[in-house]
Design an enzyme around this catalytic site. Structure first.
Site, mmCIF file in Angstrom:
data_model
loop_
_atom_site.group_PDB
_atom_site.id
_atom_site.type_symbol
_atom_site.label_atom_id
_atom_site.label_comp_id
_atom_site.label_asym_id
_atom_site.label_seq_id
_atom_site.Cartn_x
_atom_site.Cartn_y
_atom_site.Cartn_z
ATOM 1 N N TRP A 44 30.677 26.985 -28.233
ATOM 2 C CA TRP A 44 30.386 28.107 -29.147
ATOM 3 C C TRP A 44 29.102 28.809 -28.687
ATOM 4 O O TRP A 44 29.036 30.037 -28.633
ATOM 5 C CB TRP A 44 30.207 27.572 -30.569
ATOM 6 C CG TRP A 44 29.907 28.604 -31.602
ATOM 7 C CD1 TRP A 44 30.813 29.300 -32.350
ATOM 8 C CD2 TRP A 44 28.611 29.036 -32.024
ATOM 9 N NE1 TRP A 44 30.153 30.155 -33.220
ATOM 10 C CE2 TRP A 44 28.802 30.004 -33.030
ATOM 11 C CE3 TRP A 44 27.299 28.720 -31.660
ATOM 12 C CZ2 TRP A 44 27.735 30.653 -33.667
ATOM 13 C CZ3 TRP A 44 26.240 29.359 -32.285
ATOM 14 C CH2 TRP A 44 26.463 30.310 -33.278
ATOM 15 N N ARG B 52 42.593 15.348 -28.681
ATOM 16 C CA ARG B 52 42.383 13.910 -28.496
ATOM 17 C C ARG B 52 41.543 13.365 -29.645
ATOM 18 O O ARG B 52 40.980 14.105 -30.441
ATOM 19 C CB ARG B 52 41.750 13.614 -27.139
ATOM 20 C CG ARG B 52 40.434 14.332 -26.894
ATOM 21 C CD ARG B 52 39.787 13.916 -25.572
ATOM 22 N NE ARG B 52 38.682 14.802 -25.257
ATOM 23 C CZ ARG B 52 38.751 15.832 -24.408
ATOM 24 N NH1 ARG B 52 39.863 16.082 -23.762
ATOM 25 N NH2 ARG B 52 37.700 16.608 -24.214
ATOM 26 N N ASP C 159 34.035 19.463 -33.253
ATOM 27 C CA ASP C 159 33.830 19.654 -31.818
ATOM 28 C C ASP C 159 33.701 21.136 -31.471
ATOM 29 O O ASP C 159 34.246 21.988 -32.155
ATOM 30 C CB ASP C 159 35.007 19.016 -31.058
ATOM 31 C CG ASP C 159 34.679 18.771 -29.596
ATOM 32 O OD1 ASP C 159 33.495 18.839 -29.210
ATOM 33 O OD2 ASP C 159 35.631 18.503 -28.826
ATOM 34 N N GLY C 160 32.988 21.397 -30.388
ATOM 35 C CA GLY C 160 32.912 22.761 -29.849
ATOM 36 C C GLY C 160 31.578 23.463 -30.056
ATOM 37 O O GLY C 160 31.467 24.662 -29.778
ATOM 38 N N HIS D 247 24.608 23.353 -32.001
ATOM 39 C CA HIS D 247 24.501 22.196 -32.909
ATOM 40 C C HIS D 247 23.865 22.608 -34.239
ATOM 41 O O HIS D 247 24.281 22.174 -35.309
ATOM 42 C CB HIS D 247 23.676 21.080 -32.266
ATOM 43 C CG HIS D 247 24.323 20.500 -31.036
ATOM 44 N ND1 HIS D 247 25.650 20.151 -30.998
ATOM 45 C CD2 HIS D 247 23.825 20.212 -29.793
ATOM 46 C CE1 HIS D 247 25.944 19.672 -29.793
ATOM 47 N NE2 HIS D 247 24.858 19.707 -29.042
ATOM 48 N N LEU E 137 32.104 13.863 -54.763
ATOM 49 C CA LEU E 137 32.554 13.810 -53.363
ATOM 50 C C LEU E 137 31.765 12.771 -52.564
ATOM 51 O O LEU E 137 30.538 12.723 -52.635
ATOM 52 C CB LEU E 137 32.344 15.191 -52.720
ATOM 53 C CG LEU E 137 32.656 15.289 -51.223
ATOM 54 C CD1 LEU E 137 34.154 15.310 -50.984
ATOM 55 C CD2 LEU E 137 32.005 16.511 -50.609
HETATM 56 C C1 IPE Z 1 33.816 13.867 -30.229
HETATM 57 O O1 IPE Z 1 33.449 14.987 -29.493
HETATM 58 C C2 IPE Z 1 32.635 13.292 -30.924
HETATM 59 C C3 IPE Z 1 32.068 14.088 -32.014
HETATM 60 C C4 IPE Z 1 32.589 15.183 -32.484
HETATM 61 C C5 IPE Z 1 30.868 13.576 -32.592
HETATM 62 P P1 IPE Z 1 33.087 14.895 -27.944
HETATM 63 O O2 IPE Z 1 32.746 16.257 -27.502
HETATM 64 O O3 IPE Z 1 32.086 13.837 -27.717
HETATM 65 O O4 IPE Z 1 34.488 14.391 -27.330
HETATM 66 P P2 IPE Z 1 35.047 14.433 -25.849
HETATM 67 O O5 IPE Z 1 33.977 13.883 -24.957
HETATM 68 O O6 IPE Z 1 35.325 15.857 -25.527
HETATM 69 O O7 IPE Z 1 36.273 13.603 -25.908
HETATM 70 C C1 IPE Z 2 30.372 18.586 -31.051
HETATM 71 O O1 IPE Z 2 30.178 19.626 -30.162
HETATM 72 C C2 IPE Z 2 29.087 17.887 -31.417
HETATM 73 C C3 IPE Z 2 28.952 16.547 -30.835
HETATM 74 C C4 IPE Z 2 29.842 15.933 -30.112
HETATM 75 C C5 IPE Z 2 27.714 15.869 -31.080
HETATM 76 P P1 IPE Z 2 29.996 19.402 -28.612
HETATM 77 O O2 IPE Z 2 28.539 19.206 -28.335
HETATM 78 O O3 IPE Z 2 30.858 18.308 -28.126
HETATM 79 O O4 IPE Z 2 30.472 20.782 -28.037
HETATM 80 P P2 IPE Z 2 31.370 21.020 -26.769
HETATM 81 O O5 IPE Z 2 32.592 20.171 -26.935
HETATM 82 O O6 IPE Z 2 30.563 20.634 -25.584
HETATM 83 O O7 IPE Z 2 31.688 22.476 -26.807
HETATM 84 MG MG MG Z 3 32.730 18.206 -27.408
#
Ligand code: IPE
Ligand code: IPE
Ligand code: MG
Length: 255
Positions: free
Chosen positions: A39, A208, A34-35, A51, A145
């Site tokens: 970023w 979460r 996530d993030g 991404h 792996l």
């Molecule tokens: C969780 O991240 C799903 C993936 C990493 C693919 P999200 O960014 O979708 O989660 P929420 O919406 O913050 O809970």
């Molecule tokens: C995780 O990063 C990738 C996916 C959920 C597909 P996010 O796209 O959720 O990035 P944030 O959480 O918005 O920073």
């Molecule tokens: Mg996210």
């Protein structure tokens, strides 16, 4: 079949000074990556750049996991809820598996990695499925792996589908409710054949689970970091594994 023995897991470079002990390495590490968006935003860049940078972190983490001797690495790449995002972002995310595998598949094959996919094929564009299926097929005989992509994955959907399947069997008279066991449910989950995650990592500071492996995580250890996924690297993985090694898993019992 020729058994491939090459892997990133080579004696010479696996013993980096900062690497944790190779005893008691978690067999299965699952990561909620996530993030990416934050970023990118932090640098005034569009989300998709995040991404794409996240893909590089996937490569780094795969190599690091293999070097540590982790046997299964599950990466949460797209959730069943991520369809709620703007269409252009979803379209971009759907192109990423193809883009990633076009660059990395040969190296994954050479390094004995077995690619798997955990998620609903339904709803995914054909180019996404085709790229994943090609990777799964071409690495099926590898025994290094296991790199398991959770793509269009949602745990509640997985559990619901499992219930439907068991319901059908009961209706057909081939299964009695009292014969349903936890092991049977394991077999109907999309993770069938893969042990439960020992360690679940989530990046970006969110605390979460976001519909990830709810059934399988009953006794997983959790590790959270504020680091955004594109900045994740082997050192964070080492930190997570070292922390895992300091914990005592009791499974409800006593030590
Ligand atoms: C969780 O991240 C799903 C993936 C990493 C693919 P999200 O960014 O979708 O989660 P929420 O919406 O913050 O809970
Ligand atoms: C995780 O990063 C990738 C996916 C959920 C597909 P996010 O796209 O959720 O990035 P944030 O959480 O918005 O920073
Ligand atoms: Mg996210």
């Amino acid at each position: 079949m020729i058994k491939r023995v090459r892997s990133w897991w080579t004696r010479e470079d696996k013993m980096e000074p900062s690497a944790p002990s190779i005893d008691n390495v978690p067999e299965h590490v699952a990561i909620i990556m996530d993030g990416n968006g934050r970023w990118a935003k932090r640098q005034g860049l569009p989300r998709f750049i995040g991404h794409r940078s996240g893909m590089k972190a996937v490569k780094r983490t795969t190599i690091a996991a293999d070097k540590l001797g982790i046997k299964y690495l599950t990466l949460y790449a797209f959730s069943t809820e991520n369809w709620k995002r703007p269409k252009d972002e979803v379209d971009f995310l759907m192109r990423l598996p193809q883009e990633f595998l076009a660059i990395e598949l040969e190296e994954l094959i050479e390094n004995n990695v077995q690619v798997r996919m955990m998620g609903d094929r339904e709803g995914l564009p054909s180019y996404t499925i085709n790229a994943m299926e090609e990777a799964v097929r071409r690495t099926a005989d590898n025994d290094g792996l296991v790199l398991n992509f959770a793509l269009n994955y949602g745990s509640r959907k997985e559990i619901t589908d499992c219930m439907r399947e068991l319901g059908r069997k009961i209706e057909a008279g081939t299964l009695k409710p009292e014969d349903i066991t936890e092991e049977m449910l394991d077999q109907y989950m999309l993770s069938s054949g893969i042990p439960d995650p020992d360690l679940i990592i989530r990046t970006s500071g969110e605390m979460r689970i976001s519909n990830f492996m709810l059934w399988q995580m009953a006794y997983s250890e959790m590790w959270f970091t504020d680091v955004y996924w594109p900045d994740f690297n082997e050192h964070y993985l080492y930190e997570a594994v070292a922390e895992y090694q300091r914990r005592t898993r009791r499974y409800g019992g006593l030590t």
